[in-house]
Design a protein around this motif. Structure first.
Motif, PDB file in Angstrom:
ATOM      1  N   THR A   1      60.532  64.241  26.474  1.00 49.14           N
ATOM      2  CA  THR A   1      61.617  64.958  26.489  1.00 49.14           C
ATOM      3  C   THR A   1      62.333  65.109  27.604  1.00 49.14           C
ATOM      4  N   THR A   2      63.683  64.946  27.667  1.00 45.56           N
ATOM      5  CA  THR A   2      64.507  65.090  28.849  1.00 45.56           C
ATOM      6  C   THR A   2      65.355  66.231  28.612  1.00 45.56           C
ATOM      7  N   LEU A   3      65.410  67.183  29.746  1.00 49.24           N
ATOM      8  CA  LEU A   3      65.957  68.419  29.657  1.00 49.24           C
ATOM      9  C   LEU A   3      67.230  68.390  30.610  1.00 49.24           C
ATOM     10  N   ILE A   4      68.510  68.694  29.839  1.00 54.97           N
ATOM     11  CA  ILE A   4      69.802  68.846  30.420  1.00 54.97           C
ATOM     12  C   ILE A   4      69.981  70.228  30.973  1.00 54.97           C
ATOM     13  N   THR A   5      69.844  70.611  32.284  1.00 58.57           N
ATOM     14  CA  THR A   5      70.112  71.985  32.607  1.00 58.57           C
ATOM     15  C   THR A   5      71.639  71.855  33.162  1.00 58.57           C
TER      16      THR A   5
ATOM     17  N   ALA B   1      80.727  65.875  27.622  1.00 60.17           N
ATOM     18  CA  ALA B   1      79.506  66.343  27.137  1.00 60.17           C
ATOM     19  C   ALA B   1      78.627  65.077  26.423  1.00 60.17           C
ATOM     20  N   GLU B   2      79.538  64.291  25.541  1.00 59.44           N
ATOM     21  CA  GLU B   2      78.785  63.098  24.876  1.00 59.44           C
ATOM     22  C   GLU B   2      78.369  62.150  25.780  1.00 59.44           C
ATOM     23  N   ALA B   3      78.866  61.784  26.964  1.00 62.09           N
ATOM     24  CA  ALA B   3      78.515  60.848  28.004  1.00 62.09           C
ATOM     25  C   ALA B   3      76.989  61.756  28.681  1.00 62.09           C
ATOM     26  N   VAL B   4      77.185  62.807  28.895  1.00 63.36           N
ATOM     27  CA  VAL B   4      75.769  63.326  29.638  1.00 63.36           C
ATOM     28  C   VAL B   4      74.629  63.264  28.456  1.00 63.36           C
ATOM     29  N   VAL B   5      74.803  63.700  27.391  1.00 67.77           N
ATOM     30  CA  VAL B   5      73.809  63.668  26.307  1.00 67.77           C
ATOM     31  C   VAL B   5      73.401  62.241  26.039  1.00 67.77           C
ATOM     32  N   GLY B   6      74.390  61.394  26.165  1.00 62.88           N
ATOM     33  CA  GLY B   6      74.026  59.884  26.004  1.00 62.88           C
ATOM     34  C   GLY B   6      73.190  59.363  26.906  1.00 62.88           C
ATOM     35  N   TYR B   7      73.630  59.928  28.193  1.00 66.84           N
ATOM     36  CA  TYR B   7      72.670  59.420  29.263  1.00 66.84           C
ATOM     37  C   TYR B   7      71.203  60.017  29.159  1.00 66.84           C
ATOM     38  N   ALA B   8      71.538  61.269  28.759  1.00 65.52           N
ATOM     39  CA  ALA B   8      70.060  61.966  28.648  1.00 65.52           C
ATOM     40  C   ALA B   8      69.055  61.173  27.697  1.00 65.52           C
ATOM     41  N   ALA B   9      69.485  60.932  26.770  1.00 72.70           N
ATOM     42  CA  ALA B   9      68.912  60.087  25.695  1.00 72.70           C
ATOM     43  C   ALA B   9      68.299  58.958  26.252  1.00 72.70           C
ATOM     44  N   LEU B  10      68.889  58.208  26.747  1.00 70.30           N
ATOM     45  CA  LEU B  10      68.532  56.933  27.419  1.00 70.30           C
ATOM     46  C   LEU B  10      67.429  57.207  28.634  1.00 70.30           C
TER      47      LEU B  10
END
Length: 124
Positions: free
Chosen positions: A2-6, A82-91
């Motif tokens: 899991t990656t956590l976005i804070t 927001a989509e870019a942050v989540v896309g990077y977090a998924a990678l």
């Protein structure tokens, strides 16, 4: 893993007072990131008050146990960001080390990296 976005929910961009909508830019960005992350495997979100990057708001930390961790900032609270942050977090979640090859980065996250932190040492 899991990656956590804070997400800093207290961030206010320079023109916030002139636009004062009753909600901080961080709260707006947090809601957008939470919506974009809904249902994305390996990605969780949380809000935190003040990541101390006030001159670079809106700020987000991308973290995973045993991996390189990042702070990104200077975002306008938009769906694209927001989509870019989540896309990077998924990678980041898919990576064993947390390092994601530059050519895979979402375009809207490029130029927003503030810091990179090494993984915390294990207790071993």
């Amino acid at each position: 893993m899991t990656t956590l976005i804070t997400i800093c929910d207290t961030c206010k961009r320079d023109d916030w007072e002139a636009r004062a909508s009753g909600e901080t830019d961080g709260e707006t960005f947090a809601a957008l990131i939470e919506a974009a992350a809904d249902g994305v495997d390996g990605v969780r979100t949380r809000r935190h008050s003040c990541l101390m990057g006030c001159t670079r708001g809106c700020n987000v930390a991308i973290q995973g146990a045993g991996k390189l961790n990042y702070t990104v900032g200077e975002f306008e609270p938009s769906e694209e960001a927001a989509e870019a942050v989540v896309g990077y977090a998924a990678l980041h979640a898919q990576s064993d080390t947390g390092q994601v090859p530059y050519k895979q980065w979402p375009q809207a996250i490029k130029g927003h990296f503030v810091t990179r932190h090494p993984p915390l040492p294990s207790d071993d």
